[in-house]
Design a protein around this motif. Structure first.
Motif, mmCIF file in Angstrom:
data_model
loop_
_atom_site.group_PDB
_atom_site.id
_atom_site.type_symbol
_atom_site.label_atom_id
_atom_site.label_comp_id
_atom_site.label_asym_id
_atom_site.label_seq_id
_atom_site.Cartn_x
_atom_site.Cartn_y
_atom_site.Cartn_z
ATOM 1 N N ASP A 125 0.836 -1.207 0.000
ATOM 2 C CA ASP A 125 0.000 0.000 0.000
ATOM 3 C C ASP A 125 0.870 1.257 0.000
ATOM 4 O O ASP A 125 0.566 2.246 -0.682
ATOM 5 C CB ASP A 125 -0.928 0.013 1.216
ATOM 6 C CG ASP A 125 -1.991 -1.073 1.156
ATOM 7 O OD1 ASP A 125 -2.233 -1.588 0.049
ATOM 8 O OD2 ASP A 125 -2.558 -1.410 2.208
ATOM 9 N N GLY A 126 1.968 1.215 0.775
ATOM 10 C CA GLY A 126 2.871 2.362 0.799
ATOM 11 C C GLY A 126 3.515 2.603 -0.552
ATOM 12 O O GLY A 126 3.648 3.744 -1.009
ATOM 13 N N GLU A 133 1.334 9.335 -5.733
ATOM 14 C CA GLU A 133 1.723 10.698 -5.373
ATOM 15 C C GLU A 133 2.740 11.272 -6.346
ATOM 16 O O GLU A 133 2.723 12.471 -6.624
ATOM 17 C CB GLU A 133 2.298 10.715 -3.950
ATOM 18 C CG GLU A 133 1.259 10.490 -2.864
ATOM 19 C CD GLU A 133 1.886 10.437 -1.476
ATOM 20 O OE1 GLU A 133 3.134 10.545 -1.369
ATOM 21 O OE2 GLU A 133 1.140 10.279 -0.487
ATOM 22 N N GLU A 134 3.641 10.441 -6.872
ATOM 23 C CA GLU A 134 4.707 10.944 -7.738
ATOM 24 C C GLU A 134 4.334 10.928 -9.219
ATOM 25 O O GLU A 134 4.765 11.800 -9.975
ATOM 26 C CB GLU A 134 5.977 10.126 -7.514
ATOM 27 C CG GLU A 134 6.552 10.305 -6.120
ATOM 28 C CD GLU A 134 7.818 9.504 -5.893
ATOM 29 O OE1 GLU A 134 8.496 9.153 -6.895
ATOM 30 O OE2 GLU A 134 8.143 9.218 -4.729
ATOM 31 N N SER A 135 3.558 9.934 -9.647
ATOM 32 C CA SER A 135 3.272 9.794 -11.082
ATOM 33 C C SER A 135 1.813 10.028 -11.440
ATOM 34 O O SER A 135 1.479 10.140 -12.628
ATOM 35 C CB SER A 135 3.672 8.397 -11.561
ATOM 36 O OG SER A 135 2.773 7.418 -11.064
ATOM 37 N N ASN A 192 3.973 14.562 -10.463
ATOM 38 C CA ASN A 192 3.934 15.650 -9.494
ATOM 39 C C ASN A 192 5.162 16.534 -9.712
ATOM 40 O O ASN A 192 6.283 16.114 -9.449
ATOM 41 C CB ASN A 192 3.937 15.069 -8.073
ATOM 42 C CG ASN A 192 3.927 16.133 -7.002
ATOM 43 O OD1 ASN A 192 4.047 17.323 -7.268
ATOM 44 N ND2 ASN A 192 3.786 15.705 -5.767
ATOM 45 N N PRO A 193 4.993 17.781 -10.183
ATOM 46 C CA PRO A 193 6.152 18.613 -10.532
ATOM 47 C C PRO A 193 7.007 19.021 -9.334
ATOM 48 O O PRO A 193 8.146 19.462 -9.513
ATOM 49 C CB PRO A 193 5.518 19.845 -11.197
ATOM 50 C CG PRO A 193 4.129 19.890 -10.681
ATOM 51 C CD PRO A 193 3.727 18.461 -10.460
ATOM 52 N N SER A 194 6.507 18.878 -8.114
ATOM 53 C CA SER A 194 7.320 19.200 -6.948
ATOM 54 C C SER A 194 8.324 18.099 -6.630
ATOM 55 O O SER A 194 9.278 18.324 -5.872
ATOM 56 C CB SER A 194 6.426 19.451 -5.722
ATOM 57 O OG SER A 194 5.760 18.261 -5.335
ATOM 58 N N GLU A 195 8.120 16.916 -7.218
ATOM 59 C CA GLU A 195 9.025 15.799 -6.966
ATOM 60 C C GLU A 195 9.672 15.247 -8.235
ATOM 61 O O GLU A 195 10.772 14.696 -8.179
ATOM 62 C CB GLU A 195 8.282 14.659 -6.257
ATOM 63 C CG GLU A 195 7.753 14.997 -4.888
ATOM 64 C CD GLU A 195 7.205 13.782 -4.168
ATOM 65 O OE1 GLU A 195 7.949 12.806 -3.984
ATOM 66 O OE2 GLU A 195 6.015 13.805 -3.801
#
Length: 283
Positions: A125-126, A133-135, A192-195
């Motif tokens: 799950d993590g 969150e990233e893609s 996510n452009p912040s990462e």
């Protein structure tokens, strides 16, 4: 000290390694670079490791680390737990993302999506949460399979010449195989452009060349003639879109520099995971 995220069974006794201790060495890893077979139990928010079988062990995985000399390190912290997802499309390519230059840890590196595991979170799950969150990719239940690939003992910075380590993790690499093709996944990806500053899909041929590069040497490498000179990536733009960019394959073959120059390259743990993926595919 916070609740232990990584536990070792040493002579049958549970031990929580401190930040300063090498998990590989505590488990009796011999000379060389490894990897070493390690029995493990994938608990909710926790990893239990041993050099031999034990009740509750669910799998046996290769464990490897990037060796660094000893130094004065904090003793009041433990080893943390992270998870990384190697997402494979149905046509056998895997997703890599490039971390933004502004991140404080591992900036400008090509990696598999991943990060910290919450205390009460299942490890899969993590990993799926970090992937989303990233893609921006959410994988529908029943449309993917998964298998644990291996464990990487990670310290950052990776070299003492960069400064003393501030982070010490055991990273669990999970192979998640989607029933969707690269084209179908590509149509849904929203990084996510912040990462993330760029992403690409890597096939077995280029992955094999990347996985074969060894860290710790600055010897120039010559590309095999059958490799393409570049691979197609998608680089994020300020307006939220992405533009195609041909990235030289030689960039992906760079090794860890002796100084923290922030050069674009593939992380050492990612190379390790790519080697394991190729072994899995060939089986």
């Amino acid at each position: 000290m916070a609740a232990a995220r990584v536990l070792l069974l040493l002579a049958g006794r549970p031990v929580s390694p401190s930040f300063v201790q090498s998990v590989c060495r505590l488990l009796g890893a011999g000379p060389g670079l490894g990897p070493w077979p390690t029995h493990c139990s994938l608990k909710r928010g926790r990893l239990v490791l041993s050099d031999g079988p034990f009740p509750g062990a669910s799998t046996r995985l290769p464990l490897q680390q990037l060796r660094t000399p000893g130094a004065e390190l904090p003793t009041n912290r433990g080893v943390d737990l992270g998870v990384a997802v190697m997402l494979q499309s149905s046509d056998q390519t895997v997703l890599l993302t490039r971390r933004t230059r502004t991140l404080s840890v591992s900036p400008n590196l090509w990696v598999h999506p991943g990060g910290h595991v919450e205390l009460d979170e299942e490890l899969l799950d993590g990993g799926l949460r970090e992937l989303w969150e990233e893609s921006g990719l959410q994988l529908p239940q029943g449309q993917f399979s998964w298998v644990p690939l291996g464990l990487w003992e990670s310290a950052y910075p990776p070299r003492l010449s960069w400064g003393l380590p501030r982070y010490h993790h055991i990273i669990l690499y999970l192979l998640v195989v989607s029933q969707e093709s690269q084209q179908q996944l590509q149509a849904r990806i929203q990084p996510n452009p912040s990462e993330v500053s760029a992403f690409m899909w890597l096939g077995p041929d280029v992955a094999a060349a990347v996985a074969a590069t060894e860290d710790g040497t600055e010897t120039p490498r010559h590309l095999p003639q059958e490799l393409p000179p570049s691979v197609l990536t998608a680089e994020l733009e300020e307006d939220g879109g992405a533009r195609p960019l041909a990235l030289p394959v030689s960039t992906l073959l760079r090794t860890t520099p002796t100084t923290a120059e922030g050069k674009e390259r593939v992380s050492s743990g990612t190379k390790f995971a790519l080697r394991l993926w190729l072994q899995h595919v060939h089986r």
